[in-house]
Design a protein around this motif. Structure first.
Motif, short mmCIF file in Angstrom:
data_model
loop_
_atom_site.label_atom_id
_atom_site.label_comp_id
_atom_site.label_asym_id
_atom_site.label_seq_id
_atom_site.Cartn_x
_atom_site.Cartn_y
_atom_site.Cartn_z
N ALA A 1 0.85 -1.19 0.00
CA ALA A 1 0.00 0.00 0.00
C ALA A 1 0.89 1.24 0.00
O ALA A 1 2.05 1.20 0.43
N LEU A 2 0.32 2.33 -0.48
CA LEU A 2 1.07 3.55 -0.72
C LEU A 2 0.35 4.74 -0.13
O LEU A 2 -0.87 4.87 -0.28
N SER A 3 1.08 5.60 0.55
CA SER A 3 0.56 6.92 0.93
C SER A 3 1.56 7.98 0.49
O SER A 3 2.77 7.77 0.57
N ASN A 4 1.05 9.08 0.00
CA ASN A 4 1.91 10.17 -0.44
C ASN A 4 2.44 10.93 0.77
O ASN A 4 1.80 11.01 1.81
N ARG A 5 3.61 11.53 0.61
CA ARG A 5 4.17 12.43 1.60
C ARG A 5 4.12 13.85 1.05
O ARG A 5 4.20 14.06 -0.16
N ARG A 6 3.99 14.80 1.94
CA ARG A 6 3.97 16.20 1.52
C ARG A 6 5.36 16.62 1.07
O ARG A 6 6.36 16.20 1.62
N GLY A 7 5.39 17.48 0.07
CA GLY A 7 6.68 17.98 -0.40
C GLY A 7 6.71 18.07 -1.91
O GLY A 7 5.81 18.64 -2.52
N ARG A 8 7.71 17.48 -2.50
CA ARG A 8 7.93 17.57 -3.94
C ARG A 8 6.66 17.22 -4.73
O ARG A 8 5.97 16.26 -4.42
N ASN A 9 6.39 17.99 -5.77
CA ASN A 9 5.21 17.75 -6.60
C ASN A 9 5.57 17.92 -8.07
O ASN A 9 4.99 18.75 -8.78
#
Length: 246
Positions: A65-73
């Protein structure tokens, strides 16, 4: 603000039981879980925009499973969901470790947390420009955008408090508890697990349980929308097609 709940080696006859709310833009199209041919077989929902997935299980006994992290976009970065699909083809959690290390050195990715689990171990790979690895433990594990079992994480603490009061020893109890937990709203401006916002929020919810012995007893429920408003649909006929890893 995705939230994943993993009960590892804590439910009778089901070492892997997972519930996950996916938070995303409502305009981003997706498809419900389906059986993906190949070796090994994979069951996963799909992101129609980038072609990847955020959660899946394989015939090798892996749940990822995957969750995004805040930061680079970056708009040119390779899809994190495609990385997850690639990892689902692998035989072990250790092989996923090697892939993540190699991929993040050779390609551009936006930041992420990737959970890889089987009956023997749980690892979470945190990528914030470099990869760090943490390990899960027996019992309840909570992954949010901040990481795995983060002290002071409001959503993780909410899940821990809710599950401490609820039965999870049998798979039937665990599934009911996960459904109720993933529908949770907080009053006022408090922490919620099911989120609603203009243009986004919780767009789907998945509950997955892999039987230790009989793939015919695997469980897969999927709500194609916020679980407080959308009934979970039973996808057992899809997930039972996964062969047992043992």
């Amino acid at each position: 603000m995705c939230t994943l709940i993993l009960l590892w080696q804590a439910v009778d006859h089901y070492d892997l039981v997972v519930g996950m709310n996916r938070d995303e833009f409502t305009a981003r199209p997706s498809e419900p879980p389906s059986f993906v041919d190949g070796t090994p077989a994979i069951v996963a929902p799909r992101d129609r925009q980038a072609g990847g997935t955020w959660i899946g299980a394989s015939g090798n006994g892996l749940v990822l499973a995957l969750s995004n992290r805040r930061g680079r976009n970056s708009t040119t970065a390779r899809s994190r969901g495609q990385l997850l699909l690639d990892a689902l083809r692998l035989p072990t959690v250790a092989a996923v470790d090697i892939l993540v290390q190699r991929e993040t050195q050779g390609h551009e990715y936006n930041l992420f947390n990737l959970l890889a689990a089987n009956r023997r171990e749980v690892r979470v790979f945190r990528y914030d420009g470099q990869v760090s690895v943490s390990r899960g433990h027996e019992g309840l594990n909570v992954l949010t955008n901040d990481g795995l079992n983060v002290v002071g994480d409001g959503r993780a603490e909410l899940v821990q408090n809710l599950l401490a009061k609820s039965p999870t020893r049998t798979v039937q109890d665990a599934v009911r508890t996960l459904q109720a937990t993933l529908r949770t709203h907080a009053p006022g401006s408090g922490v919620s697990l099911c989120n609603h916002a203009m243009g986004g929020g919780t767009v789907s919810s998945t509950i997955l349980a892999l039987s230790n012995a009989d793939p015919g007893e695997n469980v897969l429920l999927y709500a194609d929308g916020a679980p407080c408003q959308t009934p979970y649909r039973d996808y057992q006929e899809v997930i039972r097609r996964l062969p047992s890893a043992d």
